[in-house]
Design an enzyme around this catalytic site. Structure first.
Site, mmCIF file in Angstrom:
data_model
loop_
_atom_site.group_PDB
_atom_site.id
_atom_site.type_symbol
_atom_site.label_atom_id
_atom_site.label_comp_id
_atom_site.label_asym_id
_atom_site.label_seq_id
_atom_site.Cartn_x
_atom_site.Cartn_y
_atom_site.Cartn_z
ATOM 1 N N SER A 280 3.145 -14.610 -1.543
ATOM 2 C CA SER A 280 2.370 -15.284 -0.495
ATOM 3 C C SER A 280 2.153 -16.744 -0.858
ATOM 4 C CB SER A 280 1.004 -14.607 -0.358
ATOM 5 O OG SER A 280 0.187 -15.321 0.533
ATOM 6 N N TYR B 269 -6.526 -11.699 -4.378
ATOM 7 C CA TYR B 269 -5.189 -11.663 -3.749
ATOM 8 C C TYR B 269 -4.279 -12.752 -4.337
ATOM 9 C CZ TYR B 269 -1.929 -11.620 0.280
ATOM 10 O OH TYR B 269 -0.820 -11.555 1.100
HETATM 11 P P1 NAP Z 1 0.250 -4.952 7.076
HETATM 12 O O1 NAP Z 1 0.729 -5.150 8.480
HETATM 13 O O2 NAP Z 1 -1.205 -4.841 6.805
HETATM 14 O O3 NAP Z 1 1.012 -3.672 6.471
HETATM 15 C C1 NAP Z 1 0.769 -3.296 5.150
HETATM 16 C C2 NAP Z 1 1.760 -2.245 4.740
HETATM 17 O O4 NAP Z 1 1.532 -1.905 3.365
HETATM 18 C C3 NAP Z 1 1.613 -0.961 5.525
HETATM 19 O O5 NAP Z 1 2.896 -0.410 5.717
HETATM 20 C C4 NAP Z 1 0.792 -0.071 4.582
HETATM 21 O O6 NAP Z 1 0.986 1.331 4.768
HETATM 22 C C5 NAP Z 1 1.344 -0.510 3.243
HETATM 23 N N1 NAP Z 1 0.459 -0.217 2.117
HETATM 24 C C6 NAP Z 1 -0.773 -0.718 1.869
HETATM 25 N N2 NAP Z 1 -1.269 -0.193 0.738
HETATM 26 C C7 NAP Z 1 -0.321 0.651 0.245
HETATM 27 C C8 NAP Z 1 -0.239 1.503 -0.878
HETATM 28 N N3 NAP Z 1 -1.259 1.598 -1.766
HETATM 29 N N4 NAP Z 1 0.883 2.252 -1.054
HETATM 30 C C9 NAP Z 1 1.906 2.192 -0.164
HETATM 31 N N5 NAP Z 1 1.884 1.388 0.926
HETATM 32 C C10 NAP Z 1 0.779 0.645 1.132
HETATM 33 O O7 NAP Z 1 0.761 -6.137 6.137
HETATM 34 P P2 NAP Z 1 1.854 -7.296 6.363
HETATM 35 O O8 NAP Z 1 1.163 -8.465 6.957
HETATM 36 O O9 NAP Z 1 3.087 -6.758 6.976
HETATM 37 O O10 NAP Z 1 2.110 -7.689 4.829
HETATM 38 C C11 NAP Z 1 3.212 -7.198 4.090
HETATM 39 C C12 NAP Z 1 3.286 -7.963 2.783
HETATM 40 O O11 NAP Z 1 3.409 -9.360 3.068
HETATM 41 C C13 NAP Z 1 2.049 -7.818 1.897
HETATM 42 O O12 NAP Z 1 2.434 -7.771 0.540
HETATM 43 C C14 NAP Z 1 1.274 -9.090 2.164
HETATM 44 O O13 NAP Z 1 0.459 -9.440 1.072
HETATM 45 C C15 NAP Z 1 2.416 -10.079 2.356
HETATM 46 N N6 NAP Z 1 2.044 -11.270 3.120
HETATM 47 C C16 NAP Z 1 1.630 -11.173 4.415
HETATM 48 C C17 NAP Z 1 1.280 -12.333 5.091
HETATM 49 C C18 NAP Z 1 0.827 -12.315 6.526
HETATM 50 O O14 NAP Z 1 0.424 -13.394 7.015
HETATM 51 N N7 NAP Z 1 0.870 -11.214 7.230
HETATM 52 C C19 NAP Z 1 1.366 -13.569 4.454
HETATM 53 C C20 NAP Z 1 1.802 -13.625 3.143
HETATM 54 C C21 NAP Z 1 2.142 -12.464 2.488
HETATM 55 P P3 NAP Z 1 0.115 2.182 5.856
HETATM 56 O O15 NAP Z 1 0.714 1.848 7.201
HETATM 57 O O16 NAP Z 1 0.315 3.612 5.463
HETATM 58 O O17 NAP Z 1 -1.293 1.712 5.737
#
Ligand code: NAP
Length: 242
Positions: free
Chosen positions: A140, A153
């Site tokens: 991130s 984070y």
């Molecule tokens: P999201 O929509 O909240 O989805 C999170 C995903 O992670 C879901 O599939 C969830 O599964 C899974 N998850 C959470 N805890 C877990 C665990 N303990 N074991 C297995 N799976 C788990 O998140 P996102 O925005 O797509 O983010 C994905 C990645 O990108 C993350 O690492 C986040 O830090 C990074 N990121 C996101 C952003 C952003 O702006 N969105 C920016 C920078 C980085 P369930 O569906 O079963 O809950």
């Protein structure tokens, strides 16, 4: 057969990555923690595009669950291995540090950092033996720049960046590449409580990114064409921070 595993493949960036890797010809293992319905929707979307997908639920923060799920899968797929690993599962539990509870700190460390270790350690030996692998860690902007309210984070994402660079040097001789992708603000469930209208004024491109835009970069890093890129952290943030 070479498979791709996407942790947190049920929603958001992970779902888009599953679709991208399936389009590239990989059978995809969709990991998730608890949201089976969302994971099945990802599977449906992969299959609707002519791809192959299996669900592989486990909590990345539990070394026992990780080992069991991968052991069971390997036993039932003796002629296959996981050649592409996208460490995408992640959570945020934001609080200014003066108010941060021990659970908020530990939950984020256990999922975002320890989860990366448990899954990668388990799959690395197959990649090293087969002399091909792609490990792509979703980090991130928060891990590069630091963001207030996210000391937990930011610490995990910065730690995974360090691990990416170290592991790239361990694994390069076996043609296993290890890279990190650092998104800025991407429109997913994780950012739905954020005020896009205010935040987008700080972003040169003028909007949040889409999961598909991140997935397309991950797809490139997973491809044969990216064989000479390793140990890199590639930002995808609309110019917010360079
Ligand atoms: P999201 O929509 O909240 O989805 C999170 C995903 O992670 C879901 O599939 C969830 O599964 C899974 N998850 C959470 N805890 C877990 C665990 N303990 N074991 C297995 N799976 C788990 O998140 P996102 O925005 O797509 O983010 C994905 C990645 O990108 C993350 O690492 C986040 O830090 C990074 N990121 C996101 C952003 C952003 O702006 N969105 C920016 C920078 C980085 P369930 O569906 O079963 O809950």
């Amino acid at each position: 057969m070479k498979y791709a595993l996407v942790t947190g493949g049920s929603r958001g960036i992970g779902r888009a990555v599953c679709l991208q890797l399936a389009d590239a010809g990989y059978p995809v293992l969709i990991n998730y923690a608890s949201n089976r319905e969302a994971a099945e929707e990802t599977q449906r979307q992969v299959e609707a595009r002519g791809g192959k997908a299996e669900l592989l639920p486990f909590n990345v923060a539990s070394p026992e669950e990780v080992d069991k799920a991968i052991d069971d899968w390997s036993e039932s797929h003796p002629d296959s291995y996981i050649a592409v690993l996208v460490n995408n599962a992640g959570i945020r539990r934001d609080a200014m540090m003066v108010f941060m509870q021990t659970e908020q700190w530990n939950e984020v460390i256990n999922t975002n950092l320890n989860g990366f270790f448990y899954v990668t350690r388990r799959l690395l030996k197959y990649m090293l033996t087969k002399r091909f692998g792609r490990i792509i860690n979703i980090v991130s902007l928060s891990g590069l720049k630091g963001l207030p309210g996210q000391t937990n984070y930011s610490a995990t994402k910065a730690a995974v960046i360090g691990a990416t660079k170290a592991l790239a040097q361990e694994a390069g001789a076996r043609k296993v590449t290890v890279n990190a992708v650092a998104p800025g603000f991407i429109a997913t469930d994780m950012t739905k409580d954020m005020d896009e209208n205010t935040l987008k004024t700080m972003i040169p491109i003028g909007r949040f990114g889409t999961p598909e835009e991140v997935a397309s970069l991950v797809g490139f890093l997973a491809s044969e064409q990216a064989a000479y890129i390793t140990g890199e952290v590639i930002s995808i943030n609309g110019g917010l921070y360079t």
